[in-house]
Design an enzyme around this catalytic site. Sequence first.
Site, short mmCIF file in Angstrom:
data_model
loop_
_atom_site.label_atom_id
_atom_site.label_comp_id
_atom_site.label_asym_id
_atom_site.label_seq_id
_atom_site.Cartn_x
_atom_site.Cartn_y
_atom_site.Cartn_z
N TYR A 21 0.83 -0.93 -0.07
CA TYR A 21 0.06 0.12 -0.08
C TYR A 21 0.95 1.30 -0.06
O TYR A 21 2.02 1.35 -0.57
CB TYR A 21 -0.81 0.01 1.30
CG TYR A 21 -2.05 1.30 1.21
CD1 TYR A 21 -3.05 0.79 0.03
CD2 TYR A 21 -2.05 1.57 1.99
CE1 TYR A 21 -3.74 2.01 0.10
CE2 TYR A 21 -3.29 2.92 1.65
CZ TYR A 21 -4.29 2.70 0.68
OH TYR A 21 -4.59 3.41 1.00
N LYS B 81 -6.73 -0.61 -1.21
CA LYS B 81 -7.54 -0.55 0.15
C LYS B 81 -7.98 -1.66 1.07
O LYS B 81 -8.33 -1.67 2.15
CB LYS B 81 -8.57 0.85 -0.05
CG LYS B 81 -8.51 1.54 1.02
CD LYS B 81 -7.94 2.80 1.20
CE LYS B 81 -7.87 3.23 2.68
NZ LYS B 81 -7.70 4.35 2.95
#
Length: 540
Positions: free
Chosen positions: A90, A163
């Site tokens: 991420y 996400k």
Amino acid sequence: MRAHEILNNPFLNKGTAFTMKERQELGLIGLLPPTVQTIEEQAEQTYEQYLTKPSDLEKRHFLMEIFNTNRTLFYYLFNKHIVEFNPVVYDPTIADTIENYSHLFVDPQYAAYLDINHPENITETLKNAAGDREIRLIVVTDAEGILGIGDWGTQGVDISVGKLMIYTAAAGIDPASVLPVVIDAGTNRKELLEDHLYLGNHQERIYGDQYYSFVDQFVETAESIFPKLYLHWEDFGRSNAATILNNYKTKIPTFNDDIQGTGIVVLGGIFGSLDITGEKLTDQVYLCYGGGSAGAGIAGRVHAEMVSEGLSEEEAYKHFFMIDQQGLLFDDMEDLTPAQKPFAKKRADYKDAGDMTDLLNVVKTVKPTILVGTSTNPGAFTKEVVEAMCANTERPVIFPISNPTKKMETTAEQVIEWSDGKAFVATGVPSGTISYKGVDYQIGQANNSLIYPGLGLGMLASEAKLLTDEMIGAAAHSLSGLVDPGKPGAPVLPPFEFVADVSIKVAEAVAKKAQEQGLTESKETDMAKAVRDLKWYPEY
């Protein structure tokens, strides 16, 4: 389903872990090497390959290959190395892959690509992307405000994918029940429009009635197809983010991470700081540096908490100041967003209002005790600013939470040094441990990953009809109880390595509050049990 279809389906594929019985039943005999491996052996082998990759970007590409072929192995590995992998999978590495998405494109990763020019295709698109899976969670973006790097059009779909990876790794939400979505409303980024390899619509962004009509149709369709859906909005531009959230938050279970998520985790960090000093939130003065969706959302969350602790709305607003590109916000400015307007001041109340374009002057004038940076303006928190904060209060709260790293207002190390160890610090990217004058300061990461996975798990487990302010407040309070106020240098937020435990605690707090408010539709009355029963584990 044919053998090769099974091997190419990441939700079903086990690779070399298929047993001999399974290989016989599924027609896989001869399609895999003869040795049957355990998931532990597969993970060991995969991690060895991972370590050979010379850069974080190449490591991410390798991990995405695993993600695209075997979800269970990917999450087993991610859980085992969650602190190491999080910044690779991420933020911040994902920013590089978003910027180069069209040139690196290999696999759509079961995402839904919605084209604003074709609203008639919304139903078909969502059904095609979901297949026969029961979708409980959608992360949707229009990619106008990605991670402090701006407008990236269709390429922003990676943020929805990323996400959802955190949702599963941190909170155990079944990866087969999630769907990443991007709304391609065009892009205003010139370099994309001029790149013939750009995979999105080659047109400037569409705003206004056509845009909101498309969003309405998407929400209505998604809610119809997936009746137990929790809808997460991600990285929408400041002109649309708050409007969209306000349109739907009283109608469906929905959440905007930039507006609400960051506010919850920052509030949790503030609670962690005040647990150490023994001070009250209602005695603090809050300065927001960066009045975009995240900054205004955080301020709104802290304001709501002050109101819940006894102040009137008007009294609470007196504790808040907001700086954006034009300086301290005044109510006579024409370009204020709806989220900024409640925090704007009357110019007549400040005799030196003309000097309020400079952060240092504002800090010296309004004397904040809390300074939160969401500006993506690197270096904005200077030594003089930190020293001025220390002059206002013995132990200031200074959170430079902009990300990625190159966009931070300052570093945690500088805040510790310039404040002589007095400031409470949290940053938006991992900062590790900082040694100063014999004390090891563990720097908490004001990372939404501490909050939104557990929040989502709690919403899904309870089948809550809405996400209320009270449920959000319960999530923030659950964070503050996880720090040790008696330990010198203790972090004001729990370390990310404990995110799985944090997520369970957040989920239980949210689910129980939903139950108290009569908003749950789950048949299970024990919310702690409902949370644990829903949690998915990466195992064959």
